[in-house]
Design a protein around this motif. Structure first.
Motif, PDB file in Angstrom:
ATOM      1  N   TRP A  51      -9.861  -6.931  -0.228  1.00  0.00           N
ATOM      2  CA  TRP A  51     -10.242  -5.657  -0.790  1.00  0.00           C
ATOM      3  C   TRP A  51      -9.373  -4.539  -0.119  1.00  0.00           C
ATOM      4  N   ILE A  52      -9.351  -4.769   1.335  1.00  0.00           N
ATOM      5  CA  ILE A  52      -8.464  -3.648   1.899  1.00  0.00           C
ATOM      6  C   ILE A  52      -7.101  -3.938   2.131  1.00  0.00           C
ATOM      7  N   GLY A  53      -6.961  -5.315   2.383  1.00  0.00           N
ATOM      8  CA  GLY A  53      -5.528  -5.797   2.800  1.00  0.00           C
ATOM      9  C   GLY A  53      -4.483  -5.902   1.750  1.00  0.00           C
ATOM     10  N   VAL A  54      -5.042  -6.380   0.340  1.00  0.00           N
ATOM     11  CA  VAL A  54      -4.032  -6.090  -0.684  1.00  0.00           C
ATOM     12  C   VAL A  54      -3.430  -4.836  -1.179  1.00  0.00           C
ATOM     13  N   THR A  56      -3.350  -2.367   0.812  1.00  0.00           N
ATOM     14  CA  THR A  56      -2.649  -1.779   2.103  1.00  0.00           C
ATOM     15  C   THR A  56      -1.269  -2.248   1.713  1.00  0.00           C
ATOM     16  N   VAL A  57      -0.979  -3.442   1.583  1.00  0.00           N
ATOM     17  CA  VAL A  57       0.191  -4.115   1.441  1.00  0.00           C
ATOM     18  C   VAL A  57       0.999  -3.382  -0.025  1.00  0.00           C
ATOM     19  N   LEU A  58       0.382  -3.323  -1.023  1.00  0.00           N
ATOM     20  CA  LEU A  58       0.886  -2.546  -2.235  1.00  0.00           C
ATOM     21  C   LEU A  58       1.171  -1.192  -1.979  1.00  0.00           C
ATOM     22  N   PHE A  59       0.335  -0.393  -1.096  1.00  0.00           N
ATOM     23  CA  PHE A  59       0.709   1.151  -0.916  1.00  0.00           C
ATOM     24  C   PHE A  59       1.766   1.172   0.014  1.00  0.00           C
ATOM     25  N   SER A  60       1.878   0.269   0.796  1.00  0.00           N
ATOM     26  CA  SER A  60       3.069   0.219   1.829  1.00  0.00           C
ATOM     27  C   SER A  60       4.382  -0.001   1.121  1.00  0.00           C
ATOM     28  N   ALA A  61       4.366  -1.085   0.172  1.00  0.00           N
ATOM     29  CA  ALA A  61       5.724  -1.230  -0.646  1.00  0.00           C
ATOM     30  C   ALA A  61       6.013   0.025  -1.446  1.00  0.00           C
ATOM     31  N   ILE A  62       4.960   0.591  -2.035  1.00  0.00           N
ATOM     32  CA  ILE A  62       5.397   1.935  -2.941  1.00  0.00           C
ATOM     33  C   ILE A  62       5.835   2.849  -2.023  1.00  0.00           C
ATOM     34  N   ALA A  63       5.081   2.982  -1.043  1.00  0.00           N
ATOM     35  CA  ALA A  63       5.728   4.213   0.152  1.00  0.00           C
ATOM     36  C   ALA A  63       6.946   3.878   0.448  1.00  0.00           C
ATOM     37  N   GLY A  64       7.378   2.854   1.024  1.00  0.00           N
ATOM     38  CA  GLY A  64       8.595   2.532   1.127  1.00  0.00           C
ATOM     39  C   GLY A  64       9.848   2.698  -0.043  1.00  0.00           C
ATOM     40  N   ALA A  65       9.543   2.220  -1.126  1.00  0.00           N
ATOM     41  CA  ALA A  65      10.229   2.615  -2.262  1.00  0.00           C
ATOM     42  C   ALA A  65      10.507   3.814  -2.596  1.00  0.00           C
ATOM     43  N   SER A  66       9.473   4.784  -2.465  1.00  0.00           N
ATOM     44  CA  SER A  66       9.448   6.182  -2.740  1.00  0.00           C
ATOM     45  C   SER A  66      10.240   7.095  -1.725  1.00  0.00           C
ATOM     46  N   ALA A  67      10.316   6.446  -0.546  1.00  0.00           N
ATOM     47  CA  ALA A  67      10.846   7.020   0.416  1.00  0.00           C
ATOM     48  C   ALA A  67      12.165   7.037   0.410  1.00  0.00           C
ATOM     49  N   LEU A  68      12.609   6.128  -0.180  1.00  0.00           N
ATOM     50  CA  LEU A  68      14.351   5.844  -0.573  1.00  0.00           C
ATOM     51  C   LEU A  68      14.757   6.492  -1.450  1.00  0.00           C
ATOM     52  N   SER A  69      13.856   7.218  -2.381  1.00  0.00           N
ATOM     53  CA  SER A  69      14.340   7.922  -3.592  1.00  0.00           C
ATOM     54  C   SER A  69      14.781   9.240  -3.124  1.00  0.00           C
ATOM     55  N   VAL A  85      -1.957   4.149   3.376  1.00  0.00           N
ATOM     56  CA  VAL A  85      -1.564   2.826   4.180  1.00  0.00           C
ATOM     57  C   VAL A  85      -2.079   3.096   5.805  1.00  0.00           C
ATOM     58  N   ALA A  86      -1.884   4.251   6.121  1.00  0.00           N
ATOM     59  CA  ALA A  86      -2.332   4.336   7.644  1.00  0.00           C
ATOM     60  C   ALA A  86      -3.886   4.385   7.831  1.00  0.00           C
ATOM     61  N   ALA A  87      -4.737   5.029   6.860  1.00  0.00           N
ATOM     62  CA  ALA A  87      -6.070   5.041   6.750  1.00  0.00           C
ATOM     63  C   ALA A  87      -6.475   3.656   6.488  1.00  0.00           C
ATOM     64  N   SER A  88      -6.023   2.958   5.472  1.00  0.00           N
ATOM     65  CA  SER A  88      -6.704   1.374   5.275  1.00  0.00           C
ATOM     66  C   SER A  88      -6.255   0.363   6.305  1.00  0.00           C
ATOM     67  N   THR A  89      -5.151   0.726   7.045  1.00  0.00           N
ATOM     68  CA  THR A  89      -4.797  -0.231   8.210  1.00  0.00           C
ATOM     69  C   THR A  89      -5.679   0.007   9.234  1.00  0.00           C
ATOM     70  N   SER A  90      -6.016   1.455   9.628  1.00  0.00           N
ATOM     71  CA  SER A  90      -6.951   1.880  10.473  1.00  0.00           C
ATOM     72  C   SER A  90      -8.325   1.288  10.317  1.00  0.00           C
ATOM     73  N   ILE A  91      -8.688   1.086   8.802  1.00  0.00           N
ATOM     74  CA  ILE A  91     -10.286   0.565   8.814  1.00  0.00           C
ATOM     75  C   ILE A  91      -9.992  -0.983   8.936  1.00  0.00           C
TER      76      ILE A  91
END
Length: 180
Positions: A51-54, A56-69, A85-91
């Motif tokens: 529930w937390i890991g999946v 996190t991975v999806l948010f991380s990918a979206i954040a990376g793609a958005s940062a490149l725009s 991503v930082a919050a869910s990774t911390s959890i």
């Protein structure tokens, strides 16, 4: 001449042996609840990891793609998702669900193993021609093993115990051979 053979149900049982069998059954019942409780907790933490890991991975990918725009709104989106991503990774780090899965699964298997030994003890060993002293010593040994498990295993959360109790009530701890 009497050709009937004595069965375990026909053997006279002393008061001491009867109490040994009762105590072994009490230990077995306690172990059943403990093993089922740990299995319920293990199942929860396994799902929690997903529930937390999946996400996190999806948010991380979206954040990376958005940062490149190059668009400004995308930077806001990227920043917001990076915070998620930082919050869910911390959890994930704080709760460490993989460790909890492993600890509860091992505990459940250890309780289950001891429960099987206890069942064999009271249903088979107690009917052999062993002295009550020998049977009492074996019972004490099993009780000590249970105490060690109780001390070394993680505590079962109340919700997991309740889920285990309901499962046992629903027949999850029963075998077809034991039903009449």
């Amino acid at each position: 001449m009497d050709n009937q053979q004595s069965t375990t149900a026909e053997k006279p049982v002393s008061k001491t042996k009867d109490e040994i069998i009762k105590e072994a059954k009490r230990i077995e019942e306690s172990l059943l609840y403990s093993s089922k409780g740990h299995f319920a907790a293990s199942h929860f933490w396994s799902n929690f990891h997903l529930w937390i890991g999946v996400p996190t991975v999806l948010f991380s990918a979206i954040a990376g793609a958005s940062a490149l725009s190059q668009f400004d709104t995308n930077h806001i989106i990227a920043g917001s998702i990076s915070i998620a991503v930082a919050a869910s990774t911390s959890i994930m780090t704080f709760f460490n669900p993989n460790e909890k899965v492993s600890a509860h699964l091992n505990a459940g298997n250890n309780y289950d193993s001891l429960m099987n030994k206890i069942r064999i003890f009271w249903s088979i060993d107690c009917w052999r021609d062993e002295s009550e002293q020998v049977l009492t010593e074996k019972l004490k040994h099993f009780s000590e093993q249970k105490d060690k498990l109780n001390q070394s295993c993680p505590q079962i959360p109340r919700w997991a115990f309740n889920r285990a109790r309901q499962g046992i009530k629903d027949g999850e701890g029963s075998y077809l051979v034991d039903k009449s």
